[in-house]
Scaffold this motif. Structure first.
Motif, PDB file in Angstrom:
ATOM      1  N   GLU A 177     -14.013  20.573  10.678  1.00  0.00           N
ATOM      2  CA  GLU A 177     -12.904  20.127   9.835  1.00  0.00           C
ATOM      3  C   GLU A 177     -12.428  18.762  10.325  1.00  0.00           C
ATOM      4  O   GLU A 177     -12.058  18.609  11.489  1.00  0.00           O
ATOM      5  CB  GLU A 177     -11.744  21.129   9.908  1.00  0.00           C
ATOM      6  CG  GLU A 177     -10.533  20.734   9.099  1.00  0.00           C
ATOM      7  CD  GLU A 177      -9.407  21.752   9.207  1.00  0.00           C
ATOM      8  OE1 GLU A 177      -8.236  21.345   9.071  1.00  0.00           O
ATOM      9  OE2 GLU A 177      -9.697  22.949   9.431  1.00  0.00           O
ATOM     10  N   VAL A 178     -12.453  17.764   9.445  1.00  0.00           N
ATOM     11  CA  VAL A 178     -12.109  16.401   9.851  1.00  0.00           C
ATOM     12  C   VAL A 178     -11.747  15.596   8.618  1.00  0.00           C
ATOM     13  O   VAL A 178     -12.198  15.896   7.512  1.00  0.00           O
ATOM     14  CB  VAL A 178     -13.302  15.742  10.594  1.00  0.00           C
ATOM     15  CG1 VAL A 178     -14.500  15.556   9.670  1.00  0.00           C
ATOM     16  CG2 VAL A 178     -12.906  14.425  11.245  1.00  0.00           C
ATOM     17  N   THR A 179     -10.930  14.580   8.801  1.00  0.00           N
ATOM     18  CA  THR A 179     -10.696  13.625   7.725  1.00  0.00           C
ATOM     19  C   THR A 179     -11.756  12.537   7.787  1.00  0.00           C
ATOM     20  O   THR A 179     -12.347  12.275   8.845  1.00  0.00           O
ATOM     21  CB  THR A 179      -9.310  12.972   7.831  1.00  0.00           C
ATOM     22  OG1 THR A 179      -9.272  12.132   8.992  1.00  0.00           O
ATOM     23  CG2 THR A 179      -8.204  14.015   7.911  1.00  0.00           C
ATOM     24  N   ASN A 220      -9.125  16.134  15.054  1.00  0.00           N
ATOM     25  CA  ASN A 220      -7.885  15.532  14.546  1.00  0.00           C
ATOM     26  C   ASN A 220      -7.497  14.388  15.461  1.00  0.00           C
ATOM     27  O   ASN A 220      -7.045  14.606  16.585  1.00  0.00           O
ATOM     28  CB  ASN A 220      -6.780  16.582  14.480  1.00  0.00           C
ATOM     29  CG  ASN A 220      -5.500  16.056  13.858  1.00  0.00           C
ATOM     30  OD1 ASN A 220      -5.248  14.850  13.848  1.00  0.00           O
ATOM     31  ND2 ASN A 220      -4.674  16.948  13.344  1.00  0.00           N
ATOM     32  N   THR A 264      -8.702  16.243   4.228  1.00  0.00           N
ATOM     33  CA  THR A 264      -9.585  16.893   5.190  1.00  0.00           C
ATOM     34  C   THR A 264     -10.860  17.366   4.506  1.00  0.00           C
ATOM     35  O   THR A 264     -10.828  17.904   3.403  1.00  0.00           O
ATOM     36  CB  THR A 264      -8.877  18.096   5.836  1.00  0.00           C
ATOM     37  OG1 THR A 264      -7.691  17.642   6.490  1.00  0.00           O
ATOM     38  CG2 THR A 264      -9.768  18.770   6.857  1.00  0.00           C
TER      39      THR A 264
END
Length: 285
Positions: A23-25, A77, A8
């Motif tokens: 927040e992210v991959t 997500n 992440t």
């Protein structure tokens, strides 16, 4: 079996004219762009909510994905969805596609707009926790409209929501930040006594050619509940198959996103606390 690891990242974007943490991959941010680009040639006029919903079929059901960290920030997500984040994800993608906006920042803008009160993220209390709030807010913003037909919207729900403030220990942020409880309670009190017409679940067995046809493919449906203190227990996306109404949703029963083969009527008969549905349709998408 090797379990895939998701790394992440925390990014900063200007969202609705303010800097916000996202927040992210990396995989999920790239997937957003890929889905939006692919839709330009593959969607071919299919209802956007149905089209984008199908892109997540089989994805694992994962609860509480928005509860990471101690301060409110935008969480993206796409590798695990619950019923709410599934609908929000599909709606945000649909809004991007409808406006021909295909960057990850565009997606974050629309996700923020639909997830937070007045489209502005401040702290935990600005999130639209109850679906009544989500529907009201997004209708005021002109993003969705509530549907109605007097022949099937025959029952009335009177709002009395207090579950979050009665059971704050069930919510990580309210446990860690008890000062938020009073603000959430104020919002709950404002909603108390509001009345909404809804379709009782006994009428969900009507055919598409009947008044139930007011529900269209791609409409957002909230499943109302008799559970004290709550308004809604589950949400999803409606679709018709062979003249019968069905539900596309992130299912805790199936543990994944599905286009349910069971009719919506049969599904609801198995949910004793569900009373019926309210229906919202996209205006800007």
């Amino acid at each position: 079996m090797i379990k895939k690891l998701f790394t992440t990242f925390l990014l900063l974007f200007i969202l609705n004219n303010v800097w916000a943490q996202v927040e992210v991959t990396r995989d999920d941010s790239l997937l957003v762009i890929k889905l939006l680009e692919k839709a330009k040639t593959e969607r071919a006029g299919e209802n956007r909510m149905i089209y984008f919903g199908k892109q997540f079929l089989g994805l694992p059901y994962v609860a509480h994905t928005l509860e990471n960290g101690d301060s409110e920030h935008l969480i993206v997500n796409l590798h695990g969805l619950d019923c709410t984040t599934f609908v929000e994800t599909v709606t945000a993608l649909s809004l991007c596609d409808a406006h021909d906006q295909r960057t990850f920042a565009d997606y974050c803008h629309w996700l923020t707009t639909i997830r937070y009160r007045y489209g502005k993220m401040t702290d935990y209390t600005s999130r639209l926790h109850y679906f009544t709030w989500w529907g009201e807010d997004n209708e005021q913003l002109g993003i969705v409209k509530s549907m109605y037909d007097p022949d099937v919207f025959v029952d009335t729900q009177t709002i009395d929501i207090y579950y979050m403030t009665k059971y704050p220990n069930y919510y990580k942020q309210l446990t860690n930040h008890p000062q938020f409880i009073s603000k959430i309670r104020e919002y709950e009190k404002v909603s108390k006594g509001e009345k909404y017409k809804f379709i009782p679940k006994r009428l969900l067995n009507l055919p598409q050619s009947s008044a139930l046809g007011v529900v269209h493919d791609g409409d957002i449906v909230s499943m109302l509940t008799s559970k004290p203190g709550l308004d809604t227990q589950h949400i999803g996306i409606a679709f018709w198959r062979d003249g019968r109404l069905h539900l596309m949703h992130a299912s805790s029963l199936y543990k994944k996103v599905v286009m349910d083969t069971m009719t919506f009527y049969d599904y609801e008969q198995k949910q004793p606390s569900h009373t019926g549905i309210r229906v919202y349709r996209g205006v800007k998408f």
